[in-house]
Design a protein around this motif. Structure first.
Motif, short mmCIF file in Angstrom:
data_model
loop_
_atom_site.label_atom_id
_atom_site.label_comp_id
_atom_site.label_asym_id
_atom_site.label_seq_id
_atom_site.Cartn_x
_atom_site.Cartn_y
_atom_site.Cartn_z
N LEU A 395 0.80 -1.22 0.00
CA LEU A 395 0.00 0.00 0.00
C LEU A 395 0.84 1.28 0.00
O LEU A 395 0.53 2.20 -0.76
N ILE A 399 0.23 4.13 -2.93
CA ILE A 399 -0.27 5.48 -2.64
C ILE A 399 0.72 6.54 -3.08
O ILE A 399 0.36 7.54 -3.71
N LEU A 446 -7.25 10.18 4.80
CA LEU A 446 -7.12 8.84 4.23
C LEU A 446 -7.12 7.82 5.36
O LEU A 446 -6.22 7.82 6.20
N PRO A 448 -7.11 3.92 5.55
CA PRO A 448 -7.00 2.79 4.61
C PRO A 448 -7.39 1.42 5.13
O PRO A 448 -7.78 0.56 4.33
N GLY A 463 -14.75 0.78 -0.64
CA GLY A 463 -14.30 2.06 -0.14
C GLY A 463 -15.32 3.15 -0.37
O GLY A 463 -16.27 2.99 -1.13
N PHE A 485 -11.34 3.12 3.42
CA PHE A 485 -11.25 1.81 2.78
C PHE A 485 -11.22 0.70 3.83
O PHE A 485 -11.14 0.95 5.03
N PHE A 487 -8.83 -2.04 3.52
CA PHE A 487 -7.70 -2.82 3.05
C PHE A 487 -7.07 -3.60 4.21
O PHE A 487 -7.22 -3.24 5.37
N LEU A 498 -2.15 -5.14 -1.25
CA LEU A 498 -3.41 -5.01 -1.96
C LEU A 498 -3.52 -6.00 -3.10
O LEU A 498 -2.53 -6.26 -3.80
N GLU A 502 -8.22 -4.34 -5.38
CA GLU A 502 -8.18 -3.29 -4.36
C GLU A 502 -7.39 -2.07 -4.84
O GLU A 502 -7.74 -0.93 -4.51
N LEU A 506 -8.86 1.73 -5.02
CA LEU A 506 -8.15 2.91 -4.52
C LEU A 506 -8.06 3.98 -5.61
O LEU A 506 -8.35 5.15 -5.37
N ARG A 509 -11.67 5.48 -6.37
CA ARG A 509 -12.16 6.41 -5.35
C ARG A 509 -11.34 7.70 -5.34
O ARG A 509 -11.88 8.78 -5.13
N PHE A 510 -10.04 7.60 -5.58
CA PHE A 510 -9.22 8.82 -5.58
C PHE A 510 -9.54 9.68 -6.80
O PHE A 510 -9.61 10.91 -6.69
#
Length: 722
Positions: A395, A399, A446, A448, A463, A485, A487, A498, A502, A506, A509-510
């Motif tokens: 993760l 990110i 955030l 997660p 999420g 989320f 995760f 992830l 997943e 991410l 959603r971002f």
């Protein structure tokens, strides 16, 4: 809303969906205090203007929302007094309304973030109280005849309006129309009764489906059945039992049922779960939980609602809030996809049958066999296993490089800020900077990791993006979001890892959040995600997921969490193949459900007759006469997606066409950064302040086409170009 509320402290559930409403609804009768003891204090904000999450209590939230709701409703009444002799509605009416929205919106958003991020701090019952009170207050401006009339008058004035001003007026006018503000007398009274009855039937439908999901269980004691199951599924099925010893329970809860059907090698167990799932809420299982009568009542009430409001049917009413604009446009889209998807589905099923036969499966494939053999074929062809690929997607790396990609494309910087109060130690806060400004233009939280008993879990929606605060020029406020989320949490030795799915969640959603965070609109009512047509609401999220099929991006975000070795070339090359695997079959399913939804809300034909008519047009496998899937189709029957299920597919079509502009830039002379700037200046900047059809034209220079999505799904080779 088109409903008269009691003047006491009893809050009655709204009986008609508000346009662009939060999709989480619950039908409860609740009692809450109008004013709490802390109501006069600024109890929810830190000195830096951000929420004081570490000091928020349920009592403080209820006290604040109660006070702000009363002030809001009182403020609306005061604004109504200025509507008759109004010279400039934007200055005299809509800007004061923006100020009213500011505090209520923030408190409501904070409660929502707590509810989804730490339900021990904000239990469901408490959130419902806050949600209902805030929702009732905020809807008062859309139920105000004087404000509605002021918007109509302002639009009729012979003056030039900006896109944003036009959209703001159109929103108030459409809200008023759909709330029945121009309907009087007996028709208005009947509308109120219809909406009340509709809400009641939807609640009964929801409760029956929830009860039916919990009714079925099947106990497995043989560990050999679980030999291919991922660890996460085994833990979920074990419940409070020892995952290594069992017993294990099969249920119809999506996070268990769906992976169980993919991994269970025992055909009889798969059939048992499948038939329970498709027959739930029918007379075949439990007559007390039968929903056929409720479904037909809901269809009839929606038809009557639409008729009273002046529409031919519920679909025509629904199209008022959609980019597509008409059922004919939607049908054209569905038919263009079906033309290529159905022949491909036939080939896919034949190949899957052959694959299974070569491995000892000597009977004809049925519905309950497809998920299992589909997974096996995917692994055999592409060496792709969602659970094993986790090791390449730690993760922190994902990110970090997601932020780097956004910085490159959109000329922004995303920087973590320490010392910000949050609802849990795992939550981080980030400021978003525009390269042209030293001050942050937005910020987001955030959160997660999954936390057992603290977070709500939905299998097919791993999420949430929560708009905590909108951009508003009148109040000089910047956008604030929360991304939450479920995760896998780090375990001390290993990082959070992830699955590819997943990673996709991410990114999606971002990408969705960016539309909220980078908006340039001035009015919060049309800024960011507010006022975006339903079938365009998911577009920006899907655009971001397309980058996961760009080899350079995948190379950047992936490396083995122990050895730092890159994702193997064969897996990287096969990601596109995995996306296309049985895409005809999957697409036909979405097309079928979209068409079924539209026909249920535009025709009077009994639901089972509609299913029998439509099924063979979209599905290669024959229809099982006991299959009663519409009776648990909650998303369109009892939630907010009636006559709108197609929106998911429409958004994917638009997003694929948008991303194809980046692909064209790579192949031509244009820099992808130039395309990224154009994308930011259109889709991310405008939000709901410009109609999405016009936004698309400004970005792409033409109307949208289905070809890009078909190409992504490997279906474009069948297309005959005109």
């Amino acid at each position: 809303m088109a409903l008269s509320f009691f003047r006491s402290n009893i809050i009655v559930r709204h009986v008609k969906r508000q346009l662009y409403q939060n999709k989480r609804n619950a039908g409860y009768l609740v009692l809450i205090p109008e004013i709490g003891e802390d109501a006069d204090k600024n109890i929810l904000l830190s000195d830096n203007g951000l929420p004081e999450f570490n000091d928020i209590t349920i009592e403080k939230c209820i006290a604040a929302i109660s006070k702000q709701s009363m002030e809001y409703e009182s403020g609306v009444k005061q604004i109504e007094q200025f509507t008759q002799n109004c010279k400039n509605a934007f200055i005299e009416i809509f800007q004061p309304l923006e100020k009213l929205d500011s505090q209520l919106e923030l408190t409501w958003g904070m409660a929502k973030a707590l509810y989804l991020g730490n339900s021990s701090l904000m239990p469901t019952k408490s959130y419902i109280q806050i949600h209902e009170r805030a929702h009732k207050a905020r809807s008062s401006k859309f139920n105000s005849i004087p404000i509605y009339q002021a918007a109509v008058d302002e639009k009729n004035r012979l003056k030039k309006l900006t896109d944003e001003e036009q959209r703001l007026l159109d929103k108030y006018i459409l809200e008023g129309k759909l709330n029945g503000l121009d309907i009087k007398g007996i028709k208005r009274e009947r509308l109120n009764n219809v909406l009340g009855s509709l809400q009641k039937e939807k609640q009964i439908f929801r409760e029956k489906v929830n009860a039916a999901n919990k009714l079925f269980t099947n106990t497995i004691t043989n560990p050999d059945v679980l030999r291919e199951f991922p660890e996460s599924l085994i833990k979920s099925m074990a419940g409070n039992n020892d995952p290594n010893k069992g017993p294990w329970q099969v249920t119809l809860q999506p996070h268990i049922y769906e992976p169980f059907m993919q991994y269970c090698p025992d055909r009889s167990l798969r059939w048992n779960a499948w038939q329970a799932n498709v027959q739930k809420c029918s007379n075949y299982i439990n007559k007390e939980l039968e929903t056929s009568s409720n479904l037909e009542k809901i269809r009839n009430f929606r038809q009557e609602q639409a008729t009273i409001l002046g529409f031919d049917n519920f679909v025509d009413m629904s199209m008022e809030t959609k980019m597509a604009g008409s059922i004919e446009n939607v049908y054209n889209m569905l038919d263009s996809f079906l033309e290529t998807a159905l022949p491909m589905q036939e080939v896919e099923i034949e190949l899957l049958q052959r694959f299974a036969h070569e491995r000892g499966f000597d009977v004809k494939l049925e519905h309950w066999d497809i998920p299992y053999w589909q997974r096996k074929q995917k692994w055999s062809l592409y060496n792709f296993d969602e659970d094993k690929i986790r090791e390449y997607f730690p993760l922190p790396r994902v990110i970090s490089n997601l932020f780097n990609l956004c910085s490159k494309l959109f000329n922004i910087k995303i920087i973590e800020r320490s010392g910000v109060h949050t609802w849990h130690k795992d939550v981080k806060f980030y400021d978003v900077y525009d390269d042209s400004s030293n001050l942050p233009v937005a910020g987001f939280y955030l959160d997660p990791y999954a936390r057992q008993n603290e977070k709500i879990r939905v299998y097919d929606d791993a999420g949430w993006h929560i708009s905590v605060r909108n951009k508003c020029k009148t109040t000089s406020t910047t956008p604030l979001s929360a991304l939450i989320f479920n995760f896998q949490a780090p375990d001390g030795k290993n990082q959070s890892l992830l699955s590819f799915n997943e990673v996709s969640v991410l990114f999606r959603r971002f990408g969705h959040a960016l539309r909220h965070l980078l908006t340039k609109a001035n009015y919060s009512e049309v800024a960011g995600l507010s006022n975006v047509e339903w079938d365009a609401a998911e577009v920006c999220g899907h655009v971001m997921t397309h980058w996961l099929y760009d080899p350079h991006t995948i190379q950047e975000i992936s490396s083995h969490y122990r050895s730092d070795e890159p994702l193997p070339d064969d897996i990287m090359k096969n990601l596109q193949n995995v996306r296309r695997h049985m895409s005809g079959y999957e697409l036909c399913r979405e097309l079928y459900l979209s068409r079924l939804d539209l026909e249920m809300h535009s025709k009077k034909t009994f639901w089972r007759d509609l299913v029998r008519e439509l099924w063979p047009k979209y599905n290669v496998l024959p229809f099982d006469k006991y299959d009663s899937h519409p009776l648990s189709f909650s998303k369109v029957i009892s939630e907010e997606w009636g006559a709108a299920y197609y929106c998911h597919l429409w958004s994917r079509m638009i997003a694929a066409d948008i991303y194809s502009a980046f692909e064209e830039a790579r192949q031509g002379e244009q820099d992808i950064v130039t395309v990224g700037k154009r994308y930011r200046d259109t889709f991310l900047a405008h939000g709901g302040s410009c109609h999405p059809s016009e936004v698309f034209r400004r970005f792409r220079g033409r109307d949208p086409s289905p070809h890009a999505l078909l190409n992504n799904l490997g279906l474009s080779k069948i297309i005959v170009e005109e």
